[in-house]
Design an enzyme around this catalytic site. Sequence first.
Site, PDB file in Angstrom:
ATOM      1  CB  SER A 119      -0.971  -0.041   1.177  1.00  0.00           C
ATOM      2  OG  SER A 119      -2.022   0.876   0.998  1.00  0.00           O
ATOM      3  CG  HIS A 160      -6.049  -0.805  -0.748  1.00  0.00           C
ATOM      4  ND1 HIS A 160      -5.706  -2.017  -0.196  1.00  0.00           N
ATOM      5  CD2 HIS A 160      -5.211   0.122  -0.199  1.00  0.00           C
ATOM      6  CE1 HIS A 160      -4.713  -1.831   0.664  1.00  0.00           C
ATOM      7  NE2 HIS A 160      -4.387  -0.552   0.671  1.00  0.00           N
TER       8      HIS A 160
END
Length: 202
Positions: A119, A160
């Site tokens: 991320s 995501h």
Amino acid sequence: MKMFLSSSFADVIDLFSEFIHENPRGKVVTFIPTASTTEAITHYVDSAIAAFNDLGITIEMLDLSKCATSEIEEKLSKNDYIYVSGGNTFYLLQELRKTGSDKLIIDQIKKGKLYIGESAGSIIMAPDIEYVAFMDDKTKASDLTRFTGLNLIRQYPIPHSGNKYFNEAVKKIIECHESKLDLLPFTDDQALLISNDDLIVR
């Protein structure tokens, strides 16, 4: 240059095992959780720790905001892998800059050390990180005045994609920036595999 960039590392361990082409058991990873330290939800850190344990990889924690430069340099240079967790990308960049870890990590990657991002740890490799302001709170990095990333890839990763908690932010990033930036959305079940100048989405 060899990098494994993920949205959710624990969800792509099989891809990681294929990518590294070696038995990781007994290897040591420098685990940098710094991006997560501003966040209320940090379960992904525990998931990554469990994933490394399952692979037989020894973890050495390194919170950049709490360590001397000498310790940072020592761990980054001596350990086999570098892992940078998810969390707030702006805070991560701020702390990388403050400690000089940005240059140290770039140097290790250019020497051939495997970098593993999750991320925020993936986003940080973009030319600039301001595009993720819809996803991360800039105000958590009050000392950060410029948003130039580590700039080791030309694309702008958006982790995501499809995740129910992040997908609205992903859509806003794409809507706002797709005409100007080389955006690269990817899901929690995918990873960006980078070897030298080649980038493959798996």
